[in-house]
Design an enzyme around this catalytic site. Structure first.
Site, PDB file in Angstrom:
ATOM      1  CG  ASP A  41      -7.712   4.867   0.536  1.00 50.19           C
ATOM      2  OD1 ASP A  41      -7.624   3.631   0.542  1.00 50.19           O
ATOM      3  OD2 ASP A  41      -6.862   5.614   1.050  1.00 50.19           O
ATOM      4  CG  ASP A  97      -2.079   0.872   1.209  1.00 50.22           C
ATOM      5  OD1 ASP A  97      -2.315   1.493   0.155  1.00 50.22           O
ATOM      6  OD2 ASP A  97      -2.777   0.975   2.231  1.00 50.22           O
ATOM      7  CD  GLU A 136      -0.112   5.709  -3.700  1.00 54.48           C
ATOM      8  OE1 GLU A 136      -0.926   4.791  -3.896  1.00 54.48           O
ATOM      9  OE2 GLU A 136       0.399   5.932  -2.586  1.00 54.48           O
TER      10      GLU A 136
END
Length: 764
Positions: free
Chosen positions: A437, A361, A364
């Site tokens: 999300d 997770d 980015e």
């Protein structure tokens, strides 16, 4: 397709910084207006973003070019945006942005880039599909302008006047902050050709282990070992199948990944042994940021070896994330990836076993308090590349290293499972992705369909959206509808936020539990078909979840449909995305096609756009005439419990009373299908009242005791007199059958025909 037809080809020339420039006669004159020059140079050599200063060591480095797509006004692709399937004209607003960012509760219908980027754009018209792959991992903008232009047809004779007609033209302009112009034009001519061409460049979808196509239960966070056991027991008590339970960041020792909270997870191996006995798996989160703590082995090793991304002054880049002050491994460096992969070895990752898999997770990368919540563009990577050049590749490389680590811990024998939030072209080689999300609102359920279709189009078949919505609390009806949609999508995981109320599938009353149970069971029964589709994605680059236009390229009415989709070539799925819906409007593409209700076996009388009544019980799913779908006869507690459950075939006849389908079978977890050719790849054909089973790939050998127990033939015109089955050895036997005169479905039972042998069934 023409290139640079608007003359927008652009690349910056490398130039010395303003301070290094030698005065010349020409610029002596210009120096009198030096304040203006300084102003202009400010954005080119350094740029302020709020309180952040971005120093551009190489000055301006942007590149761009335009393409004109003649005769096209339908363009698709360039995920990831929470946007419509059909890309919009951007001439009067924002361009589509490709820049991987952690945007919590992202807006809908926004062209800002979110967690992943694939710079692949597809253009489609009835007789052709074309593609543009702009290989650049820096921040990229895509401008789209569609208009009608006059096309002149010259006169054939002096008496005839020249004709003029309006034809569509789409101009696509790509602009990247840095890098080089490296662009591939994919000439099709079909969408399936484009997918193969793109796969030649970026690879195909990895074949997932079978368990990962089951249902995943996740939450931020399952509290401790007791909680994990209780949730696991809850699925058994309510007779709901599931395969994997997930642990979010709270399972670690102070957000130090590869560790366990010593109070809450005192004996992680014992907990995994408990799950293993239930034939289930565990997924844990491993984020890229590493807590700055000299006593934390992972940090100390990476620090000593110089494995972290540097800031512009050559110090380790420091950012804030879940553990507080953190450093970020430089995954662009192959040596760092090898070191990171080694962390997954059983002897290094204490408390891990071979049923533990991984979730990357925040990759980015997410940097709290950073510019746009990500890493500074002037941070420095391996070989002196600035972060601005490789930003969109950061998560791709973490997923690559993680998948490699899981393969290596099994000495190359076992397939990995890695879910990543951030992705780039080629991420399909390393595992699955999800849409990030999302929020527990109807609009997010609705937008998830075009989002997933776009990701599939860009080569990444293994994708899904958090069932129920990650943020907030879904009303029971929304949760039920999301389970029903997720059951017919590639990656199927329920997930929720720390602030959300608990929402295991049995917490919403008996009626809702029953409906969710049915949806999840439908998924499990469908797994032979789904696994076969993933084998096709792996070997032939065919997307698992397909926009209607991909299957019906000549039918204009399908070009902008985003509320229904094809799962493979055989199933049409129309999720219900409106609250309290009593009907949905389904488009049955192709007037020559025949469609059957997947559950009731009844042929749909009308073609075209049809209003279909719906109840909360299920969502409309239809089987296309001319296809054969392999299913299991019942669902088990998890995929591993279902290995020996027999098969049934649903044979849906087309207008010619023919049908064809496939079944792929292997051990579901190892690379033996590749290295030792241990697999079965079978073809089922129905023609002239004979259903036959034959081998597609003779090189594959895999023994299974599983049998085809039942066959249901849909759209069979009349009651047969008798049915016989004959195996390859010539042995014939009569078959028990029942014929429904209302639905025209013929059911053949107690067949016990080997899956791994040739046979035929004759109906007369």
């Amino acid at each position: 397709m023409s290139v640079n037809s608007n003359g927008l080809l652009y690349f910056e020339h490398l130039q010395p910084p303003p301070s290094d420039r030698k005065p010349t006669a020409q610029n002596e004159e210009a120096a009198s207006d030096s304040s203006k020059e300084r102003q202009e140079d400010l954005g080119l050599w350094k740029e302020k973003f709020g309180s952040f200063l971005d120093i551009k060591a190489h000055g301006p480095t942007s590149v761009g070019i335009d393409f004109s797509l003649h005769g096209y006004d339908h363009v698709y692709g360039i995920p990831q945006h929470a946007e419509t399937l059909l890309l919009k004209n951007t001439s009067d607003g924002d361009a589509y942005r490709l820049y991987n960012l952690d945007i919590f509760g992202h807006k809908i219908h926004d062209k800002i880039g979110i967690y992943g980027s694939v710079p692949l754009l597809l253009a489609h018209k009835p007789n052709r599909t074309s593609g543009i792959f702009w290989l650049n991992s820096s921040e990229t903008l895509v401008d789209i302008s569609t208009k009608a232009v006059a096309e002149h047809t010259p006169s054939r004779s002096a008496a005839e006047t020249a004709k003029q007609r309006a034809v569509p033209l789409t101009d696509v302009r790509w602009m990247s902050e840095s890098g080089i112009i490296d662009v591939f034009l994919l000439m099709g001519p079909t969408a399936f050709d484009i997918f193969k061409q793109f796969a030649q460049l970026t690879g195909t979808q990895a074949l997932p282990p079978l368990f990962s196509l089951g249902y995943h239960q996740c939450r931020w966070n399952y509290e401790d070992e007791q909680d994990v056991k209780a949730v696991d027991a809850g699925f058994d008590a309510h007779d709901i199948p599931y395969d994997v339970i997930w642990l979010d960041i709270e399972h670690t020792d102070g957000k130090r990944y590869f560790t366990w909270d010593k109070k809450k997870f005192q004996n992680p191996r014992k907990m995994q042994e408990h799950l293993r006995k239930k034939k289930r798996k565990l997924v844990v989160i491993v984020d890229p940021h590493i807590k700055i703590d000299p006593s934390y082995t992972l940090y100390a090793q990476a620090k000593e070896k110089g494995y972290f991304v540097k800031d512009r002054n050559g110090q380790d880049f420091e950012g804030i994330c879940w553990p507080g002050s953190s450093c970020y491994p430089d995954f662009t460096n192959p040596e760092v990836r090898k070191w990171y992969a080694d962390q997954f070895a059983f002897k290094t990752y204490k408390g891990s076993t071979n049923i533990l898999f991984v979730w990357n997770d925040m990759n980015e990368p997410s940097v709290f308090k950073g510019a746009e919540l990500t890493m500074q563009k002037d941070a420095v990577h391996y070989n002196n590349w600035e972060h601005r050049e490789v930003h969109n590749l950061y998560g791709f490389y973490q997923q690559m290293a993680t998948a490699e680590g899981l393969i290596r811990r099994s000495s190359g024998k076992e397939r990995p499972f890695v879910l990543a939030r951030s992705f780039f072209a080629g991420s399909q080689k390393y595992g699955a992705v999800w849409t990030g999300d999302n929020t527990a609102e109807w609009s997010y359920l609705k937008i998830s369909i075009p989002m997933l279709l776009t990701i599939n189009m860009a080569g990444i078949s293994f994708c899904g959206a958090d069932v129920g919505g990650f943020i907030g609390d879904p009303e029971p009806e929304l949760l039920v509808r999301w389970y029903q949609a997720g059951a017919y999508q590639p990656f199927f995981r329920g997930h929720s936020n720390m602030e959300s109320k608990r929402r295991e599938p049995w917490l919403f009353g008996e009626k809702n539990t029953q409906i969710i149970r049915r949806a999840i069971r439908e998924r499990y029964v469908l797994l032979p078909y789904l696994y076969t589709l993933f084998y096709r994605a792996h070997t032939a680059a065919e997307p698992v979840m397909r926009s209607l236009w991909i299957e019906f390229p000549g039918k204009m009415e399908t070009f902008d449909v985003e509320n229904e989709y094809m799962l493979g070539n055989a199933l049409l799925v129309h999720p219900v995305t409106e609250k309290e819906a009593k009907t949905v409007t389904v488009l049955f593409p192709g007037s020559e096609e025949i469609w059957y209700d997947f559950r009731k076996f009844k042929r749909m009388e009308d073609a075209g756009t049809v209003k279909i009544p719906v109840t909360l019980e299920n969502i409309p799913v239809f089987q296309r005439g001319g296809t054969v779908i392999p299913l299991k006869t019942s669902a088990g507690k998890s995929t591993e419990w279902m290995i020996d459950i027999s098969y049934e075939l649903h044979v849906a006849l087309d207008a010619e009373a023919c049908a064809i389908g496939e079944l792929y079978v292997d051990d579901g977890h190892s690379f033996q299908y590749l290295h030792k050719k241990q697999f079965l790849y079978r073809k089922f054909t129905f023609h002239k009242n004979i259903l036959s089973s034959s081998c597609i790939d003779e090189s594959g050998q895999y023994h299974t005791t599983c049998v085809v127990e039942r066959v249901i033939i849909l759209g069979f015109g009349k009651q047969p007199t008798f049915v016989t089955a004959s195996a390859k050895d010539g042995k014939k036997k009569d078959v028990v059958f029942t014929y429904d005169t209302k639905t025209f479905a013929l059911m053949l039972e107690n067949l016990a025909l080997s899956v791994d042998a040739d046979w035929e069934i004759c109906i007369s």
